[in-house]
Scaffold this motif. Structure first.
Motif, PDB file in Angstrom:
ATOM      1  N   LEU A  97      47.129  -3.754  -3.373  1.00 26.92           N
ATOM      2  CA  LEU A  97      47.526  -2.926  -2.239  1.00 26.92           C
ATOM      3  C   LEU A  97      47.252  -1.464  -2.546  1.00 26.92           C
ATOM      4  O   LEU A  97      47.038  -1.094  -3.702  1.00 26.92           O
ATOM      5  N   PRO A  98      47.272  -0.589  -1.536  1.00 29.04           N
ATOM      6  CA  PRO A  98      47.051   0.830  -1.785  1.00 29.04           C
ATOM      7  C   PRO A  98      48.108   1.397  -2.721  1.00 29.04           C
ATOM      8  O   PRO A  98      49.281   1.065  -2.625  1.00 29.04           O
ATOM      9  N   VAL A  99      47.690   2.259  -3.619  1.00 30.14           N
ATOM     10  CA  VAL A  99      48.556   2.760  -4.667  1.00 30.14           C
ATOM     11  C   VAL A  99      49.171   4.100  -4.286  1.00 30.14           C
ATOM     12  O   VAL A  99      50.281   4.406  -4.684  1.00 30.14           O
ATOM     13  N   ARG A 100      48.490   4.882  -3.499  1.00 23.54           N
ATOM     14  CA  ARG A 100      48.904   6.272  -3.280  1.00 23.54           C
ATOM     15  C   ARG A 100      49.553   6.519  -1.925  1.00 23.54           C
ATOM     16  O   ARG A 100      49.409   7.583  -1.348  1.00 23.54           O
ATOM     17  N   GLY A 101      50.265   5.548  -1.391  1.00 22.85           N
ATOM     18  CA  GLY A 101      51.066   5.779  -0.207  1.00 22.85           C
ATOM     19  C   GLY A 101      50.360   5.595   1.112  1.00 22.85           C
ATOM     20  O   GLY A 101      50.892   5.972   2.147  1.00 22.85           O
ATOM     21  N   GLN A 102      49.163   5.007   1.127  1.00 19.40           N
ATOM     22  CA  GLN A 102      48.479   4.791   2.391  1.00 19.40           C
ATOM     23  C   GLN A 102      49.178   3.681   3.176  1.00 19.40           C
ATOM     24  O   GLN A 102      49.902   2.860   2.615  1.00 19.40           O
ATOM     25  N   ARG A 103      48.919   3.631   4.474  1.00 18.62           N
ATOM     26  CA  ARG A 103      49.565   2.634   5.313  1.00 18.62           C
ATOM     27  C   ARG A 103      48.942   1.262   5.092  1.00 18.62           C
ATOM     28  O   ARG A 103      47.763   1.129   4.769  1.00 18.62           O
ATOM     29  N   THR A 104      49.718   0.225   5.310  1.00 24.16           N
ATOM     30  CA  THR A 104      49.220  -1.145   5.192  1.00 24.16           C
ATOM     31  C   THR A 104      49.477  -1.942   6.452  1.00 24.16           C
ATOM     32  O   THR A 104      49.213  -3.123   6.488  1.00 24.16           O
TER      33      THR A 104
END
Length: 121
Positions: A97-104
């Motif tokens: 999953l995205p590591v730096r706080g991006q939306r999912t």
């Protein structure tokens, strides 16, 4: 065709862009290195003689930054450390999953999970 840190320099490309193809060297660092080696901004890979290629290679290897495979290994070790200590970032790497706080909610679900081999020591 000279090799710099395991990366071949194409003869038809501008030398500054060719040196920037080495993993860990950007365009600005490449301009600085080519200037120190005595090449202009319009020099091409075919203009490089063997001795000039060796000089350029020595300048690149003299930089204190990790380049090429060393940089890959350094980054993998950092990610592996995050996974071993079970930090939030390590868990996100492990799950893919995205590591730096991006939306999912609507995207970022397609990245494959990280497959790291851990030593038992």
């Amino acid at each position: 065709m000279p090799f710099i840190v395991g990366t071949s320099i194409p003869e038809d490309k501008v030398l500054v862009q060719s040196v920037a193809c080495v993993y860990g060297i950007g365009l600005s660092q490449s301009k600085i290195l080519c200037k120190r080696a005595g090449f202009g901004l319009d020099s091409r890979g075919k203009d490089v003689t063997f001795s000039q290629g060796k000089d350029l290679e020595n300048l690149v290897e003299a930089t204190p930054l990790p380049l090429g495979p060393d940089l890959y290994r350094f980054q993998d070790d950092n990610i592996r450390h995050l996974c071993v200590i079970s930090s939030y970032r390590g868990l996100r790497h492990r799950k893919g999953l995205p590591v730096r706080g991006q939306r999912t909610h609507t995207n970022a679900k397609k990245r494959p999970p990280l497959r790291l081999k851990f030593n038992a020591s």
